[in-house]
Write a protein that holds these residues in place. Structure first.
Motif, short mmCIF file in Angstrom:
data_model
loop_
_atom_site.label_atom_id
_atom_site.label_comp_id
_atom_site.label_asym_id
_atom_site.label_seq_id
_atom_site.Cartn_x
_atom_site.Cartn_y
_atom_site.Cartn_z
N LEU A 91 0.84 -1.21 0.00
CA LEU A 91 0.00 0.00 0.00
C LEU A 91 0.87 1.26 0.00
CD1 LEU A 91 -2.82 1.37 0.30
CD2 LEU A 91 -2.52 1.15 2.78
N ASP A 92 1.91 1.24 0.81
CA ASP A 92 2.81 2.39 0.87
C ASP A 92 3.51 2.62 -0.46
OD1 ASP A 92 4.21 4.42 2.52
OD2 ASP A 92 5.96 3.20 2.09
N ARG A 93 3.84 1.55 -1.14
CA ARG A 93 4.55 1.65 -2.42
C ARG A 93 3.64 2.12 -3.56
NH1 ARG A 93 10.05 1.11 -3.27
NH2 ARG A 93 9.77 -0.27 -5.05
N THR A 94 2.39 1.67 -3.56
CA THR A 94 1.53 1.89 -4.73
C THR A 94 0.41 2.89 -4.50
OG1 THR A 94 -0.02 0.11 -4.16
CG2 THR A 94 1.94 -0.51 -5.42
N ARG A 95 -0.02 3.07 -3.25
CA ARG A 95 -1.17 3.93 -2.92
C ARG A 95 -2.46 3.44 -3.59
NH1 ARG A 95 -0.34 8.61 -0.36
NH2 ARG A 95 -2.19 9.56 -1.31
N GLU A 96 -2.51 2.17 -3.92
CA GLU A 96 -3.73 1.57 -4.46
C GLU A 96 -4.28 0.55 -3.46
OE1 GLU A 96 -5.17 2.80 -6.87
OE2 GLU A 96 -3.68 3.67 -8.22
N THR A 97 -5.56 0.21 -3.58
CA THR A 97 -6.19 -0.76 -2.70
C THR A 97 -5.49 -2.11 -2.83
OG1 THR A 97 -8.33 0.35 -2.84
CG2 THR A 97 -8.34 -1.96 -2.15
N VAL A 98 -5.14 -2.70 -1.69
CA VAL A 98 -4.41 -3.97 -1.66
C VAL A 98 -5.36 -5.07 -1.17
CG1 VAL A 98 -2.44 -5.21 -0.70
CG2 VAL A 98 -2.26 -2.76 -1.17
N HIS A 99 -5.34 -6.21 -1.86
CA HIS A 99 -6.22 -7.32 -1.51
C HIS A 99 -5.45 -8.60 -1.22
CE1 HIS A 99 -8.96 -4.78 -4.00
NE2 HIS A 99 -9.75 -5.04 -2.98
N LEU A 100 -5.97 -9.38 -0.32
CA LEU A 100 -5.55 -10.76 -0.09
C LEU A 100 -6.75 -11.63 -0.38
CD1 LEU A 100 -3.43 -12.82 1.01
CD2 LEU A 100 -4.46 -12.46 3.27
N SER A 101 -6.63 -12.50 -1.37
CA SER A 101 -7.78 -13.30 -1.81
C SER A 101 -7.45 -14.78 -1.76
CB SER A 101 -8.16 -12.95 -3.26
OG SER A 101 -8.48 -11.58 -3.37
N MET A 102 -8.50 -15.58 -1.64
CA MET A 102 -8.39 -17.04 -1.74
C MET A 102 -9.38 -17.54 -2.78
SD MET A 102 -7.81 -18.33 2.18
CE MET A 102 -7.25 -19.93 1.58
N LEU A 103 -9.11 -18.71 -3.30
CA LEU A 103 -9.94 -19.29 -4.34
C LEU A 103 -10.98 -20.21 -3.74
CD1 LEU A 103 -9.96 -19.21 -7.49
CD2 LEU A 103 -8.62 -21.32 -7.43
N ASP A 104 -12.22 -20.07 -4.17
CA ASP A 104 -13.31 -20.96 -3.75
C ASP A 104 -14.08 -21.35 -5.00
OD1 ASP A 104 -15.09 -22.44 -2.27
OD2 ASP A 104 -16.32 -20.73 -1.68
N GLY A 105 -13.73 -22.48 -5.59
CA GLY A 105 -14.35 -22.88 -6.84
C GLY A 105 -13.94 -21.95 -7.96
N ASP A 106 -14.93 -21.38 -8.62
CA ASP A 106 -14.69 -20.46 -9.74
C ASP A 106 -14.66 -19.01 -9.29
OD1 ASP A 106 -14.81 -22.74 -11.23
OD2 ASP A 106 -16.72 -22.30 -12.20
N GLU A 107 -14.65 -18.76 -7.98
CA GLU A 107 -14.68 -17.40 -7.46
C GLU A 107 -13.51 -17.13 -6.53
OE1 GLU A 107 -19.34 -16.21 -7.19
OE2 GLU A 107 -18.60 -17.52 -5.60
N VAL A 108 -13.19 -15.85 -6.37
CA VAL A 108 -12.27 -15.45 -5.32
C VAL A 108 -13.07 -14.93 -4.14
CG1 VAL A 108 -10.39 -14.88 -6.90
CG2 VAL A 108 -11.98 -13.09 -6.20
N VAL A 109 -12.52 -15.13 -2.95
CA VAL A 109 -13.08 -14.58 -1.72
C VAL A 109 -12.04 -13.62 -1.15
CG1 VAL A 109 -13.95 -15.06 0.60
CG2 VAL A 109 -14.38 -16.68 -1.27
N TYR A 110 -12.45 -12.39 -0.85
CA TYR A 110 -11.54 -11.40 -0.29
C TYR A 110 -11.45 -11.62 1.22
CZ TYR A 110 -12.38 -9.35 -4.83
OH TYR A 110 -12.50 -9.16 -6.18
N VAL A 111 -10.28 -12.08 1.68
CA VAL A 111 -10.13 -12.40 3.09
C VAL A 111 -9.49 -11.25 3.87
CG1 VAL A 111 -10.06 -14.88 2.71
CG2 VAL A 111 -7.92 -13.59 2.69
#
Length: 290
Positions: A91-111
């Motif tokens: 976040l400090d480097r890019t100033r953009e929203t940072v996400h951590l995601s996991m895969l659940d089937g054909d979808e991502v879940v934002y954890v």
């Protein structure tokens, strides 16, 4: 000892270790049970949310519920905790929203997520979902699920914008590019006004278990900026994986020698021009756009 419980746990272990969904016949052969018993156990596990049925193919896979259970018990291996310092750094480097995601089937879940400090930014919520094939964190994980699963997925891709990769052959080529370059990009494929870049997070065994990425307005995250961002995103994802393995080293806040921050950019002021972006995280009309 409760034999039903033991058999159910054995079934879960086989599904958790498998790189692809498995059918009743194969599961029965692997754990030495009759197909009717396996089918009955699967139904119970599906009802409890530990197993999911994979489409109409009659196959089954372990669900993200297993990660939820494990993370609750093994706090020292908490993925969000391991990734936190590296997400702060990104976040400090890019100033953009940072996400951590996991895969659940054909979808991502934002954890987990960290919001951009910019007045116009991508909006998501923890626990939200998005189609994996058209967001950067999803593609960063899908590339490693195995050829047979990718082939099956390529035949059921939905389009959401003119930029969505829905052609099977093109999608498979995209997955090969992700494997070769080590990161994935979203060029406005889920929401036209939002772009992103992400890299996979690996656990101590080398398995891809999550992805770390950044997302923001397509006017700021253009294809021309992806290469400049890729080293930082890969470093953050690798750092989160190392933290999972017990590496306590933290990222520095200053750019390393030979690296530079993203160039200064004019701020975007008008949210009306970007229906998938928001300046108010509580806005009820905001949509999931990572």
């Amino acid at each position: 000892m409760n034999n039903t419980l033991v058999k159910g746990l054995a079934l879960l272990e086989v599904l958790a270790d498998s790189e692809r969904p498995l059918g009743v016949t194969e599961l029965a052969a692997r754990i030495g049970l009759g197909k009717s018993n396996v089918h009955r156990l699967l139904q119970a596990l599906v009802e409890q949310g530990y197993v999911r049925r994979d489409g109409d193919g009659g196959t089954y896979a372990a669900s993200i519920r297993l990660w939820e259970l494990g993370s609750a018990v093994l706090a020292n291996l908490d993925l969000r905790q391991a990734a936190q310092a590296w997400m702060d750094w990104l976040l400090d480097r890019t100033r953009e929203t940072v996400h951590l995601s996991m895969l659940d089937g054909d979808e991502v879940v934002y954890v987990h997520k960290l919001d951009s400090p910019e007045p116009v930014r991508a909006y998501t919520r923890i626990g939200g979902r998005a189609p994996a094939h058209c967001v950067a964190t999803g593609k960063a994980m899908l590339a490693w699920i195995g050829d047979s699963q990718l082939e099956a997925l390529s035949r059921r891709l939905a389009s959401f914008t003119p930029r969505t990769i829905a052609d099977p052959a093109e999608f498979l080529r995209e997955m090969e590019r992700v494997r070769q370059q080590g990161y994935a990009v979203n060029r406005g494929e889920w929401r036209e006004s939002v772009g992103g870049i992400a890299a996979p997070v690996r656990d101590p065994s080398g398995r891809v278990v999550a992805a770390v990425g950044v997302s923001g307005p397509i006017e700021r995250l253009r294809p021309s900026t992806f290469k400049a961002l890729s080293a930082d995103v890969i470093r953050a994802a690798d750092g989160a994986g190392a933290a999972l393995a017990g590496d306590a080293r933290l990222p520095g806040r200053e750019p390393e020698r030979g690296t530079e921050r993203m160039p200064e950019r004019p701020l975007l002021r008008r949210t009306e021009a970007f229906p998938d972006l928001t300046t108010d995280r509580s806005a009820p009309s905001a949509r999931r756009v990572a």
